[in-house]
Scaffold this active site. Structure first.
Site, PDB file in Angstrom:
ATOM      1  N   GLU A  44       5.249   5.143   3.136  1.00 28.69           N
ATOM      2  CA  GLU A  44       4.764   6.452   3.600  1.00 28.69           C
ATOM      3  C   GLU A  44       5.968   7.366   3.810  1.00 28.69           C
ATOM      4  OE1 GLU A  44       1.830   8.198   4.180  1.00 28.69           O
ATOM      5  OE2 GLU A  44       3.277   9.723   4.773  1.00 28.69           O
ATOM      6  N   LYS A  65      -4.912  21.973  -6.957  1.00 27.47           N
ATOM      7  CA  LYS A  65      -4.723  23.132  -7.838  1.00 27.47           C
ATOM      8  C   LYS A  65      -4.125  22.678  -9.171  1.00 27.47           C
ATOM      9  CE  LYS A  65      -4.240  26.574  -4.283  1.00 27.47           C
ATOM     10  NZ  LYS A  65      -3.311  27.137  -3.316  1.00 27.47           N
ATOM     11  N   ASP A 110     -11.390  10.438  -3.744  1.00 25.19           N
ATOM     12  CA  ASP A 110     -12.635  11.210  -3.744  1.00 25.19           C
ATOM     13  C   ASP A 110     -12.540  12.338  -4.772  1.00 25.19           C
ATOM     14  OD1 ASP A 110     -10.556  12.257  -1.865  1.00 25.19           O
ATOM     15  OD2 ASP A 110     -11.876  14.006  -2.049  1.00 25.19           O
ATOM     16  N   ASP A 114      -2.340  11.952  -2.233  1.00 23.83           N
ATOM     17  CA  ASP A 114      -2.509  13.407  -2.120  1.00 23.83           C
ATOM     18  C   ASP A 114      -3.085  13.953  -3.430  1.00 23.83           C
ATOM     19  OD1 ASP A 114      -1.683  13.625   0.459  1.00 23.83           O
ATOM     20  OD2 ASP A 114       0.379  14.178  -0.025  1.00 23.83           O
ATOM     21  N   GLU A 164       0.870  -1.192   0.000  1.00 23.00           N
ATOM     22  CA  GLU A 164       0.000   0.000   0.000  1.00 23.00           C
ATOM     23  C   GLU A 164       0.897   1.229   0.000  1.00 23.00           C
ATOM     24  OE1 GLU A 164      -3.405   2.672   2.231  1.00 23.00           O
ATOM     25  OE2 GLU A 164      -2.302   1.212   3.438  1.00 23.00           O
ATOM     26  N   GLU A 176       9.857   7.777  -0.083  1.00 19.95           N
ATOM     27  CA  GLU A 176       9.010   8.272  -1.170  1.00 19.95           C
ATOM     28  C   GLU A 176       8.691   7.097  -2.102  1.00 19.95           C
ATOM     29  OE1 GLU A 176       7.410   9.888  -4.597  1.00 19.95           O
ATOM     30  OE2 GLU A 176       9.407   8.985  -4.677  1.00 19.95           O
TER      31      GLU A 176
END
Ligand SMILES: C[S@@+](CC[C@H](N)C(=O)[O-])C[C@H]1O[C@@H](n2cnc3c(N)ncnc32)[C@H](O)[C@@H]1O
Length: 230
Positions: free
Chosen positions: A80, A134, A166, A130, A55, A107
């Site tokens: 993570e 923008k 989402d 993430d 994951e 990363e």
């Protein structure tokens, strides 16, 4: 065990190391030349040959810790980059006695390119990457060509990448980013995502966005053929 109980051996260390279920991968290549990936079966990593599931962007590890607990037939690896979140995964590993869960503090693309061997992973999940909402920041999104190319390399044929978001714009972008990879086929018919996945499992951000009434999109791309990377 609380997250703060973790004694940090790497601090400002710029060398790759594996310590107490955490695999520390600094971004700077100069510091890792001595490190050789020891193999998933090595005692430093999982110590067995069970299938590996990754994951990426695992955050505080709620989703992956539950999966590792439910499915001991696999080895689970969270990736993570934020250390404060890695600490939370570490405390779950200890509190739940999960010997089939480890976490990379690193990363995603850097770790994968440098260390994850070809065709060595059964399944990949990315839950709520993430969103970089923008327009001018969208170039920072993880699910783009170079990362997808790496996923194609590390997965066994028949393995799959599941991405949950989402963010409608990110959903559309990632579907477009997978399109030039014919070896990846969407498990979902057009429009190439589902909005329900019973028993998928929850996470911090899943609860947050559902609490705000947002629709969650599940994407799944199955690797249908082995890719040669000679
Ligand atoms: C929105 S959070 C989602 C966390 C978790 N998956 C969840 O659903 O609660 C995104 C996470 O991805 C991590 N992250 C973002 N880009 C990353 C990258 N390139 N490599 C590793 N981690 C990354 C962030 O630090 C953050 O913890």
């Amino acid at each position: 065990m609380k997250p703060k109980d973790l004694i940090v051996p790497f601090g400002n260390e710029r060398r790759v190391m594996i310590h107490d279920r955490i695999w520390h991968v600094p971004r700077y290549r100069a510091c890792d030349e001595a490190f050789v990936f020891p193999g998933w079966h090595s005692p430093e990593l999982f110590g067995n040959d069970k299938p590996v599931v990754i994951e990426y962007c695992c955050g505080n590890g709620t989703w992956i810790a539950a999966k590792a607990q439910q499915d001991p037939s696999c080895n689970w690896l969270g990736v993570e980059m934020r250390f404060e979140r890695v600490r939370k995964v570490w405390s779950k590993i200890h509190n739940l006695n999960l010997d089939n869960l480890m976490v990379v503090n690193g990363e995603a693309l850097v770790t994968t390119q440098r260390y994850i061997p070809a065709q060595s992973v059964q399944d990949v999940y990315v839950n709520f990457p993430d969103p970089w909402p923008k327009k001018r920041h969208a170039k920072h999104r993880l699910l783009q060509g170079p990362f997808i190319n790496e996923l194609q390399r590390i997965l066994h044929p028949g393995g799959a990448v599941t991405v949950v978001t989402d963010d409608v714009d990110y959903s559309e972008q990632l579907i477009a980013e997978f399109a030039p990879f014919p070896s990846f086929q969407s498990a979902f018919a057009d429009p190439f995502y589902a909005t329900e996945w019973p028993n998928y499992g929850g996470s911090y951000f899943d609860s947050l966005w559902r609490g705000q009434g947002k629709t969650i999109r599940y994407h799944r791309f199955v690797l249908t053929a082995a890719i040669s990377h000679d």
